[in-house]
Design an enzyme around this catalytic site. Structure first.
Site, PDB file in Angstrom:
ATOM      1  N   ASP A   1      -7.247 -15.504  -1.382  1.00 27.33           N
ATOM      2  CA  ASP A   1      -6.686 -15.045  -0.632  1.00 27.33           C
ATOM      3  C   ASP A   1      -5.903 -14.935   0.014  1.00 27.33           C
ATOM      4  OD1 ASP A   1      -4.800 -12.805  -0.658  1.00 27.33           O
ATOM      5  OD2 ASP A   1      -6.037 -11.600   1.025  1.00 27.33           O
ATOM      6  N   SER A   2      -4.289 -14.860   0.472  1.00 32.94           N
ATOM      7  CA  SER A   2      -2.977 -15.378   1.298  1.00 32.94           C
ATOM      8  C   SER A   2      -4.149 -15.481   3.178  1.00 32.94           C
ATOM      9  CB  SER A   2      -2.156 -14.742   1.744  1.00 32.94           C
ATOM     10  OG  SER A   2      -2.453 -13.667   2.310  1.00 32.94           O
TER      11      SER A   2
ATOM     12  N   TYR B   1       1.793 -14.539   2.456  1.00 31.45           N
ATOM     13  CA  TYR B   1       2.377 -14.401   1.388  1.00 31.45           C
ATOM     14  C   TYR B   1       3.620 -12.970   1.252  1.00 31.45           C
ATOM     15  CZ  TYR B   1      -0.737 -18.457  -0.746  1.00 31.45           C
ATOM     16  OH  TYR B   1      -0.786 -19.563  -0.825  1.00 31.45           O
ATOM     17  N   GLY B   2       3.608 -12.679   1.806  1.00 28.68           N
ATOM     18  CA  GLY B   2       4.159 -11.019   1.038  1.00 28.68           C
ATOM     19  C   GLY B   2       6.123 -10.865   1.378  1.00 28.68           C
TER      20      GLY B   2
ATOM     21  N   CYS C   1      -5.965 -11.346  -4.997  1.00 27.56           N
ATOM     22  CA  CYS C   1      -4.662 -11.241  -3.608  1.00 27.56           C
ATOM     23  C   CYS C   1      -3.061 -10.873  -5.074  1.00 27.56           C
ATOM     24  CB  CYS C   1      -3.838 -12.303  -3.024  1.00 27.56           C
ATOM     25  SG  CYS C   1      -2.243 -12.247  -2.797  1.00 27.56           S
ATOM     26  N   ASN C   2      -2.879  -9.976  -4.141  1.00 26.57           N
ATOM     27  CA  ASN C   2      -1.981  -9.029  -5.837  1.00 26.57           C
ATOM     28  C   ASN C   2      -0.669  -9.308  -5.038  1.00 26.57           C
ATOM     29  OD1 ASN C   2      -3.182  -6.087  -6.298  1.00 26.57           O
ATOM     30  ND2 ASN C   2      -3.744  -6.476  -4.526  1.00 26.57           N
ATOM     31  N   THR C   3      -0.392 -10.215  -3.870  1.00 26.30           N
ATOM     32  CA  THR C   3       0.944 -10.639  -4.692  1.00 26.30           C
ATOM     33  C   THR C   3       1.244 -12.511  -4.810  1.00 26.30           C
ATOM     34  OG1 THR C   3       0.885  -9.909  -2.032  1.00 26.30           O
ATOM     35  CG2 THR C   3       2.319 -11.540  -2.963  1.00 26.30           C
TER      36      THR C   3
ATOM     37  N   CYS D   1      -2.546  -3.941  -2.169  1.00 28.86           N
ATOM     38  CA  CYS D   1      -2.737  -4.955  -1.062  1.00 28.86           C
ATOM     39  C   CYS D   1      -3.738  -5.235  -0.680  1.00 28.86           C
ATOM     40  CB  CYS D   1      -1.487  -4.891  -0.189  1.00 28.86           C
ATOM     41  SG  CYS D   1      -2.227  -6.764   1.201  1.00 28.86           S
ATOM     42  N   THR D   2      -4.963  -6.566  -1.479  1.00 31.19           N
ATOM     43  CA  THR D   2      -6.337  -6.181  -0.760  1.00 31.19           C
ATOM     44  C   THR D   2      -6.560  -6.192   0.689  1.00 31.19           C
ATOM     45  OG1 THR D   2      -5.990  -8.642  -0.581  1.00 31.19           O
ATOM     46  CG2 THR D   2      -6.606  -7.530  -2.704  1.00 31.19           C
ATOM     47  N   HIS D   3      -5.806  -6.180   1.196  1.00 28.91           N
ATOM     48  CA  HIS D   3      -5.732  -6.424   2.861  1.00 28.91           C
ATOM     49  C   HIS D   3      -5.701  -4.554   3.137  1.00 28.91           C
ATOM     50  CE1 HIS D   3      -4.368 -10.256   3.414  1.00 28.91           C
ATOM     51  NE2 HIS D   3      -4.765 -10.759   5.261  1.00 28.91           N
TER      52      HIS D   3
HETATM   53  N1  DGL Z   1      -3.989  -9.679   0.503  1.00 29.28           N
HETATM   54  C1  DGL Z   1      -2.476  -9.689  -0.429  1.00 29.28           C
HETATM   55  C2  DGL Z   1      -2.296  -8.956  -1.651  1.00 29.28           C
HETATM   56  O1  DGL Z   1      -3.455  -8.507  -2.437  1.00 29.28           O
HETATM   57  C3  DGL Z   1      -1.115  -9.886   0.522  1.00 29.28           C
HETATM   58  C4  DGL Z   1      -1.221 -10.049   1.855  1.00 29.28           C
HETATM   59  C5  DGL Z   1       0.359 -11.522   1.590  1.00 29.28           C
HETATM   60  O2  DGL Z   1       1.262 -10.608   2.150  1.00 29.28           O
HETATM   61  O3  DGL Z   1       0.021 -12.175   2.131  1.00 29.28           O
HETATM   62  O4  DGL Z   1      -1.404  -8.826  -1.885  1.00 29.28           O
END
Ligand code: DGL
Length: 273
Positions: A12-13, A44-45, A76-78, A190-192
């Site tokens: 993940d990021s 990453y967003g 990480c979706n992004t 977003c996994t966060h």
């Molecule tokens: N955890 C990341 C996701 O699932 C994004 C967080 C980020 O912006 O880096 O999209």
């Protein structure tokens, strides 16, 4: 993969992938894990698409030969909404991605209005718009790009106080009551975000179903990994932080609580960032 202990690389990021890691750790308790976070440039967003692709490919080019994983989970979706084709064409090992759970949300909604809560990057992706077009016919979709929510989630995980007002501002656009259709499902894309789930549930203007795709991702990983015999001693877990900054005691505690009890911290070489 049967017959020996498989190694799973979770990427993940930042720390959001831990929500997926927890599920994987339970579902594949006999596997060895590497958790890698590109914290040098988190979040990453806000990054341009070509930068995200280049970084993830470069990180995988280093970590895959080094750790020889049998399976990689891009938690990480992004990143997943962008980089999976490049990874799959470059490496022959299986990749499991994390993309907005639009199809399950459409199956769950009773009111016909759902919200996708994601990073600004995921909201912009062609991939996300194609998912909506393919699966959300006849459903109202609020696509909400949260600019600071992933950072608030990391702060919470690290033990800092997060103001309710800041969370309310991020989630408010998800809650729409119009034309007789009120949002009843919010996709955590977003996994966060599951890291702040209890706070979001508490602050929501009305109850909704919060859809966390982590269990489904873990099931997919199990399908690909095949049967992994359970172990009586905990499997190895290594964390890689690209920034190479030493982690704080609070973070170490949070990682331990999430199934990374004894780990080696590896930094990426300094020339990486
Ligand atoms: N955890 C990341 C996701 O699932 C994004 C967080 C980020 O912006 O880096 O999209």
């Amino acid at each position: 993969m049967s017959g020996r202990t498989p190694t799973v690389l979770v990427f993940d990021s930042g720390l959001g992938g831990l929500t997926v890691f927890s599920e994987l750790r339970t579902a594949l308790s006999g596997a060895n894990f590497i958790y890698a976070a590109d914290d040098a440039v988190f979040p990453y967003g806000r990054l341009p698409e070509d930068v995200v692709i280049a970084r993830v490919v470069e990180i995988m080019e280093r970590l895959i030969p080094l750790h020889r994983p049998d399976l990689v989970v891009i938690a990480c979706n992004t990143a997943s909404t962008l980089v999976l084709p490049a990874l799959r064409s470059r490496f022959s090992i299986p990749f499991v991605g994390t993309v907005p759970a639009i199809k399950p949300a459409v199956a769950l909604t009773r009111t016909g209005r759902v919200a996708i809560l994601a990073t600004p990057g995921t909201v912009k992706r062609d991939y996300t718009h194609q998912l909506i077009q393919s699966f959300a016919g006849g459903i109202e979709v609020e696509l909400v790009g949260a600019t600071g929510l992933a950072t608030l989630c990391e702060a919470h995980l690290k033990g800092y106080a997060v103001e309710d007002k800041a969370v309310i501002e991020e989630i408010a656009p998800c809650f729409v009551d119009r034309d007789g259709k009120r949002t009843d499902v919010v996709v955590l894309a977003c996994t966060h975000y599951p890291l702040l789930l209890e706070t979001m549930q508490h602050l929501a203007p009305w109850p909704v179903t919060w859809l966390d795709p982590a269990p489904a991702i873990a099931r997919r990983a199990v399908d690909l990994a095949g049967p992994v015999p359970p172990r009586t001693i905990p499997a190895d877990a290594t964390a890689v932080f690209t920034s190479g900054v030493a982690i704080t005691d609070d973070l170490r505690r949070a990682l331990r609580d999430r199934g990374l009890p004894a780990m080696t911290i590896e930094a990426m070489p300094p020339h990486w960032h």
